[in-house]
Design a protein around this motif. Structure first.
Motif, PDB file in Angstrom:
ATOM      1  N   THR A 184      76.585  97.716  94.588  1.00 25.42           N
ATOM      2  CA  THR A 184      76.688  98.958  95.354  1.00 25.42           C
ATOM      3  C   THR A 184      76.059 100.093  94.559  1.00 25.42           C
ATOM      4  OG1 THR A 184      78.822  99.706  94.476  1.00 25.42           O
ATOM      5  CG2 THR A 184      78.872  98.172  96.340  1.00 25.42           C
ATOM      6  N   PHE A 185      75.628 101.120  95.275  1.00 26.45           N
ATOM      7  CA  PHE A 185      75.118 102.321  94.628  1.00 26.45           C
ATOM      8  C   PHE A 185      75.384 103.512  95.538  1.00 26.45           C
ATOM      9  CE2 PHE A 185      71.694 100.228  96.880  1.00 26.45           C
ATOM     10  CZ  PHE A 185      71.010 101.235  97.540  1.00 26.45           C
ATOM     11  N   ALA A 186      75.273 104.705  94.976  1.00 26.43           N
ATOM     12  CA  ALA A 186      75.657 105.922  95.689  1.00 26.43           C
ATOM     13  C   ALA A 186      74.762 106.159  96.899  1.00 26.43           C
ATOM     14  CB  ALA A 186      75.589 107.126  94.750  1.00 26.43           C
ATOM     15  N   VAL A 187      75.342 106.715  97.949  1.00 24.90           N
ATOM     16  CA  VAL A 187      74.536 107.167  99.079  1.00 24.90           C
ATOM     17  C   VAL A 187      73.931 108.517  98.730  1.00 24.90           C
ATOM     18  CG1 VAL A 187      75.950 105.940 100.765  1.00 24.90           C
ATOM     19  CG2 VAL A 187      76.462 108.327 100.239  1.00 24.90           C
ATOM     20  N   THR A 188      72.831 108.849  99.377  1.00 25.93           N
ATOM     21  CA  THR A 188      72.246 110.173  99.198  1.00 25.93           C
ATOM     22  C   THR A 188      73.042 111.187 100.022  1.00 25.93           C
ATOM     23  OG1 THR A 188      70.730 110.009 101.074  1.00 25.93           O
ATOM     24  CG2 THR A 188      69.986 109.080  98.973  1.00 25.93           C
ATOM     25  N   PRO A 189      72.933 112.468  99.695  1.00 29.37           N
ATOM     26  CA  PRO A 189      73.634 113.470 100.511  1.00 29.37           C
ATOM     27  C   PRO A 189      73.229 113.418 101.983  1.00 29.37           C
ATOM     28  CG  PRO A 189      72.909 114.437  98.451  1.00 29.37           C
ATOM     29  CD  PRO A 189      72.293 113.070  98.514  1.00 29.37           C
ATOM     30  N   LEU A 190      71.951 113.145 102.252  1.00 32.57           N
ATOM     31  CA  LEU A 190      71.520 113.037 103.647  1.00 32.57           C
ATOM     32  C   LEU A 190      72.204 111.862 104.327  1.00 32.57           C
ATOM     33  CD1 LEU A 190      69.758 113.787 106.054  1.00 32.57           C
ATOM     34  CD2 LEU A 190      67.911 112.424 105.041  1.00 32.57           C
ATOM     35  N   GLN A 191      72.293 110.717 103.653  1.00 33.77           N
ATOM     36  CA  GLN A 191      73.001 109.577 104.236  1.00 33.77           C
ATOM     37  C   GLN A 191      74.451 109.930 104.536  1.00 33.77           C
ATOM     38  OE1 GLN A 191      71.801 106.664 101.069  1.00 33.77           O
ATOM     39  NE2 GLN A 191      71.535 105.291 102.809  1.00 33.77           N
ATOM     40  N   THR A 232      76.333 102.619  99.394  1.00 31.20           N
ATOM     41  CA  THR A 232      75.415 101.609  99.907  1.00 31.20           C
ATOM     42  C   THR A 232      75.685 100.298  99.188  1.00 31.20           C
ATOM     43  OG1 THR A 232      73.758 103.343 100.216  1.00 31.20           O
ATOM     44  CG2 THR A 232      73.000 101.066 100.355  1.00 31.20           C
ATOM     45  N   VAL A 233      75.730  99.210  99.935  1.00 30.05           N
ATOM     46  CA  VAL A 233      75.968  97.891  99.351  1.00 30.05           C
ATOM     47  C   VAL A 233      74.747  97.030  99.639  1.00 30.05           C
ATOM     48  CG1 VAL A 233      77.252  97.199 101.423  1.00 30.05           C
ATOM     49  CG2 VAL A 233      77.471  95.855  99.345  1.00 30.05           C
ATOM     50  N   LEU A 234      74.270  96.337  98.605  1.00 27.22           N
ATOM     51  CA  LEU A 234      73.061  95.524  98.707  1.00 27.22           C
ATOM     52  C   LEU A 234      73.439  94.053  98.606  1.00 27.22           C
ATOM     53  CD1 LEU A 234      70.019  95.118  98.786  1.00 27.22           C
ATOM     54  CD2 LEU A 234      69.956  95.530  96.313  1.00 27.22           C
ATOM     55  N   PHE A 235      73.175  93.308  99.672  1.00 29.60           N
ATOM     56  CA  PHE A 235      73.470  91.880  99.702  1.00 29.60           C
ATOM     57  C   PHE A 235      72.260  91.086  99.216  1.00 29.60           C
ATOM     58  CE2 PHE A 235      76.439  93.759 102.640  1.00 29.60           C
ATOM     59  CZ  PHE A 235      77.601  93.024 102.459  1.00 29.60           C
ATOM     60  N   HIS A 247      68.991 102.041 112.587  1.00 29.15           N
ATOM     61  CA  HIS A 247      69.967 103.092 112.321  1.00 29.15           C
ATOM     62  C   HIS A 247      69.416 104.057 111.284  1.00 29.15           C
ATOM     63  CE1 HIS A 247      73.762 105.165 111.644  1.00 29.15           C
ATOM     64  NE2 HIS A 247      74.226 104.549 112.716  1.00 29.15           N
ATOM     65  N   ARG A 248      69.563 105.347 111.581  1.00 27.91           N
ATOM     66  CA  ARG A 248      68.999 106.383 110.725  1.00 27.91           C
ATOM     67  C   ARG A 248      69.681 106.494 109.371  1.00 27.91           C
ATOM     68  NH1 ARG A 248      66.646 108.941 108.848  1.00 27.91           N
ATOM     69  NH2 ARG A 248      66.742 111.160 109.282  1.00 27.91           N
ATOM     70  N   ALA A 249      70.851 105.912 109.198  1.00 22.43           N
ATOM     71  CA  ALA A 249      71.509 105.997 107.899  1.00 22.43           C
ATOM     72  C   ALA A 249      70.801 105.155 106.846  1.00 22.43           C
ATOM     73  CB  ALA A 249      72.974 105.563 108.011  1.00 22.43           C
ATOM     74  N   LEU A 250      69.916 104.226 107.270  1.00 22.44           N
ATOM     75  CA  LEU A 250      69.177 103.412 106.307  1.00 22.44           C
ATOM     76  C   LEU A 250      67.668 103.419 106.538  1.00 22.44           C
ATOM     77  CD1 LEU A 250      71.570 100.355 105.895  1.00 22.44           C
ATOM     78  CD2 LEU A 250      70.800 101.881 104.065  1.00 22.44           C
ATOM     79  N   LEU A 251      67.213 103.878 107.691  1.00 23.97           N
ATOM     80  CA  LEU A 251      65.781 103.877 107.989  1.00 23.97           C
ATOM     81  C   LEU A 251      65.419 105.162 108.729  1.00 23.97           C
ATOM     82  CD1 LEU A 251      65.387 100.195 109.276  1.00 23.97           C
ATOM     83  CD2 LEU A 251      64.558 101.082 107.090  1.00 23.97           C
TER      84      LEU A 251
END
Length: 724
Positions: free
Chosen positions: A131-138, A195-198, A263-267
C-alpha cells in the motif's frame, strides 16, 4: 463474546473494544472464527507494526481454543495517544490474500498459539499487497465518489471497423493489466484511504455483447456507467463490446462499438488513451507486451508530489485571487425544485469551418481555443450574475492535464493526474474582449506551473491566509474532517490527449482494421455543471455538458450550452479590436439565464432495513465499507434471519459524523452490534471508540468476507453477537 465452537470455512472476526470486561484497563479482543492463515496473520501484524509508533512485540497475546477458534488480546487503549488500530487489524485478517499458495505449500499452524496464551510475534513478509499514500486529489475524488455509484465514472466511446479477434482482444488487455500497476490497484481504508497494489490483475475486464443485446451504444454506455466500481477490488477499468449488425453485402466490413469505462480515482482521460494505445500494441503483437512492469508509475508520481515545495504555489494563489468572492449564479426561489435527479447530459458542436475560424481568431491574439472557451464562459457567468455594472470577480474551475511536472516520462504515466483548479478573474464590461482573452490566457499559463496543487489546499490557503501548511501535499490528518473543499459551481475542461501514433493506425490498417478516434463521455462530479470540449475525428469542436439535475434545470443547461456555442461561432466574425464585453453579452439579452437550485438535503446516513426490534433485543447496524458497491449488503440481508432490527450506516465523511448518526439506536439500555464485510472494520471500530468516549456502551464489531461462505458465516456471527 460468542462461544460457538463449530468450524467455519472462512474467517470472521468479532471485535470487542474491551469495555465489556469491566476491568480497570480493558484490552480490545479479537475473536477469530475460521481458518487462520499463518502467513496472512503475520503479514497483518507486520502491516500494523509498520505504521504504529510504539513497538507491539510482547504486547499482543494470541490464544488458541481450537483449530478454527482463536482470540487475540491487544494492548489497552486507555491513555494511549496512538492505540493499536484494532479495526484495521480485523480488516487485514478477514481480507483475501493477494497471492494463492504456491504449489505444494500446506498451511502450518498459527504462530505462538499455545492455549495458555503466548506472545504473538511478527514476520518479514506475507501475502498482503503493498500500500502507499493516496494523493490529495485522489482523496477529494474518493470523497465525492462516495455520494453515488456514477460519481467520478468516465468513459471513452469509439467504433472498431473490420475483423475483431475476441480472444486476442481479451488477451491484449490482460497483458496491459499485467504491465500497468494502476490496473492492479484498488483502495483500502484504515479508516482513511490508501492505494493498494496487487500482484495480479482482477477478473477479465472485457465483456462481449452480441448484436441486439442492447438497443444501441448509448444504452450500453448508460448501463456500464450505472454499475459503478467496487473500489476495494483491483481493476479501475473495464471494456464492453457490442457487435454491430451483420454485414449485408460481401464487401461490407463488420463493426463493433467499444465502451471503455474507468474510475477517476485511479485514471483520467489522458491515462485511458495511453492505455488504449498500449492495448493496440499488444493486439498487434498477438496479445503480448514486451518490457514488463512500467516505471515510473503512480507510486513514483506520489513520491515526486511529496517533494514539491508549496510555498510558491501558496504565494501565487494568494496574490492572484481577488479578495472579493466570485459572483454566484442567480438562485431559484427557495423551495423550488427541478423535479429531476441524477446527472443530465447534453452536447453540441461547431462545424469544421467554424472550428478552424475560431482557431485562427484565437491565434491572432496569441491564444488557443481553450482560452477562447474560457473567455466566453467568463462573459456568460458575468451576464448571469446580474445586470450590467462595473468590474465583478467571476470564478470557475479549469482542468489541467497534470502532465507538465518535471518527472521523467510523466506523459506516459497512467493515473489520476488531471486536476481541476479554481480560476478567478475580474470581468469588466467596458474592457475589450481581446484584453479578457489575453488575461485568461496568461492566468492559465501561470497556473500551469502549479497544476499539481490540490484544490482543497488552495481553499485552505485562501480561507486562512495566516497559516502555514504542514505536509502540504498529503490528505487531511485523521483528526480533521474529510469533507470536499468548497468548489466552483461550474468547471471547464479541454480534453488533453497524448499525440496520436500514426504508426499504430497504419499497422492496424494492414490487418484490415480501422478504429475511430475515442470520444469522451464526461463524469458526474461535485460541481453543478461540467463542460468538456474535445475535437472529434474530423477536427470539429464538440462541447459536452454534464449537470446535476437537482441543481440545474435541463432546459437552462441546454440554453447555456447553446449560448456558449453561439459566441464561439460569432466572436471570430464580430469581435474587432475595440469590441467590449458589454457589446458581446448584450447580444444575448432576452435569453434564458441559468438559475441554481439549493442543494438537496443530504440523505440520512442511517437507513432502516427492518422494523424495530422486540424489547430486549439488540439492534444490528451494517456499516458500509468505503468504496463498496451500492448493493453490497443485499446477500447478507437474505442470509440473516434473526428478529433484530437492522440498519445500514452509509459511509460517513468522518468518524464523528458516523457516531452521531447512530444516536437514534444508542440510547439508554440499547444494545448495538456493528457488522460489515472486510474493509469496514477500521471505521466501525473508530465509531465504537467514539461512542465509548461519549459514555455509551461500545458495540461489538463483527466482520467477515464477502464471498459466498463469508456471507453465511458473517450472518451466523451477527446472530451470535446479537444474542450474547
Amino acid at each position: 463474546m460468542p462461544t460457538d465452537r463449530s468450524p467455519a470455512p472462512t474467517m470472521t472476526v468479532v471485535l470487542d473494544p474491551g469495555h465489556h470486561h469491566r476491568t480497570q484497563e480493558p484490552r480490545p479482543v479479537l475473536e477469530l472464527r475460521g481458518r487462520l492463515d499463518p502467513a496472512l496473520f503475520l503479514a497483518a501484524l507486520d502491516r500494523i507494526a509498520a505504521g504504529h509508533p510504539a513497538p507491539l512485540t510482547g504486547r499482543l497475546r494470541l490464544h488458541r481454543h481450537g483449530p478454527d477458534h482463536h482470540s487475540l488480546e491487544l494492548p489497552s487503549a486507555t491513555g494511549d495517544p496512538a492505540p493499536c488500530p484494532a479495526g484495521l487489524l480485523a480488516d487485514l485478517i478477514t481480507s483475501t490474500p493477494a497471492l494463492p499458495a504456491a504449489p505444494g505449500d500446506t498451511p502450518g499452524p498459527p504462530p505462538d498459539t499455545a492455549s495458555g496464551g503466548e506472545t504473538a510475534g511478527s514476520a518479514t513478509r506475507g501475502p498482503l499487497p503493498q500500500t502507499f499514500a493516496v494523493t490529495p486529489l485522489q482523496h477529494e475524488l474518493l470523497t465525492d465518489a462516495s455520494r453515488g455509484p456514477d460519481h467520478q465514472v468516465e468513459q471513452l466511446l469509439w467504433r472498431w471497423h473490420g475483423p475483431l479477434d475476441l480472444t486476442r482482444f481479451t488477451t491484449a488487455w490482460q497483458a496491459v493489466s499485467t504491465c500497468e500497476t494502476v490496473l492492479r490497484s484498488a483502495f483500502v481504508w484504515d479508516p482513511h484511504p490508501r492505494t493498494v497494489l496487487f500482484d495480479h490483475p482482477g477478473p477479465d475486464v472485457v465483456t462481449h455483447h452480441t448484436h441486439g443485446t442492447f438497443t444501441d451504444r448509448e444504452h450500453l454506455r448508460n448501463t456500464e456507467r450505472s454499475h459503478g466500481f467496487d473500489l476495494r477490488r483491483p481493476g479501475p477499468l473495464r471494456i464492453a463490446l457490442l457487435d454491430g449488425p451483420p454485414p449485408r453485402t460481401p464487401g461490407e466490413e463488420p463493426s463493433t462499438d467499444i465502451v471503455l469505462t474507468y474510475h477517476r480515482a485511479l485514471l483520467d482521460d489522458w491515462s485511458a488513451r495511453v492505455l488504449v494505445r498500449e492495448f493496440y500494441r499488444a493486439y498487434l503483437a498477438g496479445g503480448t507486451l514486451p518490457g514488463g512492469e512500467r516505471r515510473p508509475d503512480l507510486r513514483d508520481y506520489t513520491r515526486w508530489l511529496d517533494r514539491q515545495d508549496p510555498g510558491p504555489a501558496r504565494d501565487f494563489w494568494r496574490r492572484t485571487t481577488p479578495h472579493a468572492a466570485p459572483a454566484p449564479l442567480p438562485r431559484a426561489t427557495p423551495g423550488e425544485h427541478t423535479g429531476h435527479h441524477g446527472a443530465g447530459h447534453t452536447s453540441t458542436r461547431l462545424s469544421g469551418t467554424e472550428t478552424t475560424r475560431l482557431l485562427h481568431w484565437a491565434a491572432r491574439h496569441g491564444a488557443t481555443e481553450s482560452s477562447a472557451l474560457h473567455t466566453v464562459w467568463a462573459m456568460l457567468l458575468y451576464r448571469a450574475s446580474g445586470p450590467l455594472r462595473g468590474p465583478v470577480p467571476i470564478g470557475f474551475g479549469v482542468s489541467f492535464s497534470g502532465r507538465g511536472g518535471l518527472l521523467d516520462d510523466i506523459e506516459r504515466i497512467p493515473g489520476p493526474l488531471a486536476n481541476p483548479l479554481p480560476l478567478t478573474v475580474e470581468v469588466d464590461p467596458a474592457a475589450p474582449v481581446e484584453r479578457l482573452l489575453r488575461t485568461l490566457r496568461d492566468r492559465v499559463l501561470d497556473m500551469a506551473a502549479y497544476e499539481w496543487t490540490p484544490a482543497g489546499r488552495i481553499h485552505e490557503w485562501l480561507a486562512r491566509p495566516g497559516t502555514e501548511p504542514t505536509e502540504p501535499t498529503q490528505p487531511p490528518e485523521p483528526t480533521e474532517p474529510t469533507e470536499l473543499p468548497e468548489l466552483p459551481e461550474t468547471q471547464l475542461a479541454f480534453a488533453h490527449t497524448p499525440r496520436r501514433d500514426d504508426r499504430l493506425t497504419a499497422a492496424l490498417a494492414a490487418h484490415g482494421v480501422r478504429v475511430e478516434h475515442p470520444v469522451p463521455a464526461p463524469a458526474r462530479t461535485a460541481t453543478a455543471l461540467s463542460l468538456v470540449a474535445h475535437h472529434d475525428g474530423q477536427g470539429s469542436l464538440v462541447l459536452s455538458a454534464v449537470h446535476d439535475r437537482e441543481r440545474l434545470a435541463d432546459d437552462r443547461t441546454r440554453a447555456v450550452l447553446a449560448h456558449t456555442a453561439r459566441l464561439l461561432r460569432t466572436l471570430p466574425r464580430t469581435a474587432g479590436p475595440g469590441t467590449t464585453v458589454a457589446e458581446v453579452i448584450g447580444s444575448l439579452d432576452g435569453t434564458d439565464l441559468p438559475r441554481m437550485h439549493d442543494r438537496p438535503a443530504p440523505a440520512s446516513l442511517l437507513v432502516p432495513l427492518r422494523p424495530a426490534a422486540p424489547a430486549g433485543r439488540a439492534v444490528i447496524c451494517l456499516v458500509a465499507a468505503p468504496g463498496a458497491p451500492a448493493d453490497w449488503c443485499r446477500a447478507l440481508l437474505h442470509a440473516y434471519d434473526g428478529p433484530e432490527a437492522m440498519f445500514v450506516l452509509r459511509t460517513p465523511a468522518d468518524v464523528p459524523r458516523g457516531a452521531a448518526a447512530l444516536a437514534p439506536v444508542t440510547g439508554p439500555g440499547s444494545r448495538l452490534v456493528l457488522g460489515g464485510f472486510s474493509g469496514a472494520g477500521a471505521i466501525a471500530y473508530e465509531i465504537a471508540r467514539r461512542l465509548a468516549a461519549a459514555g455509551r456502551t461500545p458495540p461489538l464489531v463483527v466482520l467477515g468476507g464477502a464471498d459466498g461462505d463469508g456471507v453465511r458465516e458473517l450472518a451466523r456471527a451477527l446472530r451470535q453477537a446479537a444474542a450474547d
